[in-house]
Design an enzyme around this catalytic site. Structure first.
Site, short mmCIF file in Angstrom:
data_model
loop_
_atom_site.label_atom_id
_atom_site.label_comp_id
_atom_site.label_asym_id
_atom_site.label_seq_id
_atom_site.Cartn_x
_atom_site.Cartn_y
_atom_site.Cartn_z
N GLY A 1 -5.86 73.65 111.67
CA GLY A 1 -4.51 74.20 111.77
C GLY A 1 -3.56 73.10 112.24
O GLY A 1 -3.98 72.01 112.62
N LEU A 2 -2.28 73.44 112.21
CA LEU A 2 -1.25 72.48 112.59
C LEU A 2 -1.38 72.06 114.06
O LEU A 2 -2.00 72.78 114.86
CB LEU A 2 0.13 73.12 112.38
CG LEU A 2 0.53 73.45 110.94
CD1 LEU A 2 1.78 74.33 110.93
CD2 LEU A 2 0.76 72.17 110.15
N SER A 3 -0.73 70.97 114.40
CA SER A 3 -0.64 70.58 115.81
C SER A 3 0.10 71.70 116.56
O SER A 3 1.12 72.19 116.08
CB SER A 3 0.13 69.27 115.91
OG SER A 3 0.31 68.92 117.27
N GLY A 4 -0.46 72.11 117.68
CA GLY A 4 0.18 73.18 118.46
C GLY A 4 -0.16 74.58 117.98
O GLY A 4 0.35 75.56 118.51
N SER A 5 -1.03 74.68 116.95
CA SER A 5 -1.36 76.02 116.43
C SER A 5 -2.25 76.79 117.41
O SER A 5 -2.27 78.03 117.40
CB SER A 5 -2.05 75.90 115.06
OG SER A 5 -3.24 75.13 115.16
N LYS B 1 -5.64 75.36 118.25
CA LYS B 1 -7.05 75.00 118.01
C LYS B 1 -7.81 74.73 119.30
O LYS B 1 -8.86 75.32 119.55
CB LYS B 1 -7.14 73.73 117.11
CG LYS B 1 -6.50 73.88 115.75
CD LYS B 1 -6.64 72.62 114.92
CE LYS B 1 -5.98 71.38 115.51
NZ LYS B 1 -4.52 71.45 115.65
N SER C 1 -7.51 68.38 110.59
CA SER C 1 -8.26 68.31 109.31
C SER C 1 -7.43 68.89 108.16
O SER C 1 -7.76 69.94 107.62
CB SER C 1 -9.63 68.98 109.42
OG SER C 1 -9.61 70.20 110.11
N1 PPS Z 1 1.33 61.81 113.13
C1 PPS Z 1 0.60 62.75 113.74
N2 PPS Z 1 0.27 63.89 113.06
C2 PPS Z 1 -0.48 64.83 113.66
N3 PPS Z 1 -0.93 64.75 114.95
C3 PPS Z 1 -0.62 63.64 115.67
C4 PPS Z 1 0.16 62.61 115.10
N4 PPS Z 1 0.31 61.64 116.04
C5 PPS Z 1 -0.34 62.03 117.13
N5 PPS Z 1 -0.91 63.25 116.92
C6 PPS Z 1 -1.78 63.91 117.91
O1 PPS Z 1 -3.10 63.77 117.38
C7 PPS Z 1 -3.74 65.03 117.26
C8 PPS Z 1 -4.30 65.24 115.86
O2 PPS Z 1 -5.45 64.49 115.68
P1 PPS Z 1 -6.54 64.97 114.66
O3 PPS Z 1 -7.67 64.02 114.79
O4 PPS Z 1 -6.84 66.40 114.87
O5 PPS Z 1 -5.80 64.79 113.25
S1 PPS Z 1 -6.42 64.76 111.79
O6 PPS Z 1 -7.45 65.81 111.70
O7 PPS Z 1 -6.99 63.43 111.56
O8 PPS Z 1 -5.29 65.03 110.87
C9 PPS Z 1 -2.70 66.08 117.50
O9 PPS Z 1 -3.34 66.97 118.38
P2 PPS Z 1 -3.25 68.55 118.24
O10 PPS Z 1 -1.85 68.84 118.67
O11 PPS Z 1 -4.28 69.01 119.23
O12 PPS Z 1 -3.55 68.98 116.86
C10 PPS Z 1 -1.52 65.36 118.14
O13 PPS Z 1 -1.55 65.54 119.53
N1 ADP Z 2 -2.04 83.42 120.63
C1 ADP Z 2 -2.18 82.13 120.95
N2 ADP Z 2 -3.25 81.45 120.51
C2 ADP Z 2 -3.39 80.12 120.82
N3 ADP Z 2 -2.52 79.41 121.57
C3 ADP Z 2 -1.42 80.06 122.03
C4 ADP Z 2 -1.20 81.43 121.72
N4 ADP Z 2 -0.04 81.80 122.31
C5 ADP Z 2 0.43 80.71 122.94
N5 ADP Z 2 -0.38 79.66 122.78
C6 ADP Z 2 -0.16 78.32 123.37
O1 ADP Z 2 0.04 77.39 122.30
C7 ADP Z 2 -0.40 76.09 122.71
C8 ADP Z 2 -1.40 75.59 121.67
O2 ADP Z 2 -1.76 74.26 122.00
P1 ADP Z 2 -3.16 73.64 121.61
O3 ADP Z 2 -4.28 74.58 121.89
O4 ADP Z 2 -3.22 72.29 122.23
O5 ADP Z 2 -3.01 73.54 120.01
P2 ADP Z 2 -3.67 72.49 119.02
O6 ADP Z 2 -5.00 72.10 119.61
O7 ADP Z 2 -3.79 73.23 117.74
O8 ADP Z 2 -2.71 71.35 118.96
C9 ADP Z 2 -1.05 76.23 124.09
O9 ADP Z 2 -0.10 75.86 125.05
C10 ADP Z 2 -1.34 77.74 124.16
O10 ADP Z 2 -1.33 78.24 125.48
#
Ligand code: PPS
Ligand code: ADP
Length: 198
Positions: free
Chosen positions: A32-36, A38, A106
């Protein structure tokens, strides 16, 4: 490159390890997206499984990129290599009989398909489906703000693609459920499939 390398049979077999653990090995592949959500959901699931007595291990994007994959960036080639290495590490943990969680964006269907093929029947794709607007609103690390300002290039969902799963085993719509409900849906999937006997 492997022509002079001979695979060594193990004294303790995969089946021995699975029998000892009393649950099936599995690979929970969160995407899923960053911040989704995961990492948050994967950790909640990991805790629940651990408390049920399962043998688990969690590989998380940010953490792995500080060590094993610290030489990789975020262009397409590096993301493909990132996921290839994660897939291979996951296979080792699967061979050890664990329930592995991987929390990586991914973004490419082909890489996840490769992971599915190499992992075998224990592969479970978990789509952490959160609309971009909500991820951007959450922005837990302030990265979307930086990406919109042009301070980060190749940012998933903004300047780099995300290819959503077509038929994930588990589909979590996090804007319609709590973290607890999402984690419980994953655990229930494992129970319903008879992969954990609890
Ligand atoms: N350009 C760019 N795009 C996306 N994400 C970025 C980028 N730069 C840094 N980050 C940080 O790196 C985390 C994503 O790394 P991943 O290894 O999951 O990415 S990937 O699967 O290779 O696409 C991602 O973490 P999550 O927010 O937990 O998804 C970000 O914190
Ligand atoms: N229903 C929900 N499910 C998952 N995360 C949630 C939800 N509602 C709010 N959040 C918040 O969204 C953020 C997700 O961040 P994170 O788990 O680091 O995402 P990712 O790993 O995909 O980047 C966290 O701060 C989490 O507390």
């Amino acid at each position: 490159m492997t022509e002079n390398i001979v695979w060594h049979d193990a004294a303790v077999s995969h089946n021995d390890r699975v029998t000892q653990k009393q649950h099936q090995p599995a690979l929970l592949w969160y995407t899923g997206l960053s911040g989704s959500g995961k990492s948050t959901i994967a950790n909640a699931v990991d805790r629940k499984l651990f408390e049920l007595g399962c043998h688990t291990y969690l590989l998380d994007g940010d953490n792995v990129r500080h060590g094993l994959n610290k030489d990789l960036g975020f262009n397409d080639t590096d993301r493909v290599e990132n996921i290839r290495r994660i897939t291979e590490v996951s296979r080792l943990f699967l061979d050890a009989g664990l329930i592995v969680g991987t929390a990586f964006i991914s973004p490419f269907i082909a890489d996840r398909a490769q992971a599915r093929e190499l992992a075998g029947e224990g592969f479970i794709e978990v789509f952490v489906d959160t609309p971009l607007e909500i991820c951007e609103h959450r922005d837990p690390k302030g990265l979307y703000k930086k990406a919109r300002a042009g301070d980060i290039s190749h940012f998933t969902g903004i300047s780099s693609p995300y290819e959503a799963p077509e038929k994930p085993e588990v589909h979590l719509k996090t804007d319609e459920m709590t973290i607890e409900q999402a984690a419980e849906q994953v655990v229930q999937y494992l129970k319903n499939k008879g992969m954990i006997p609890y």
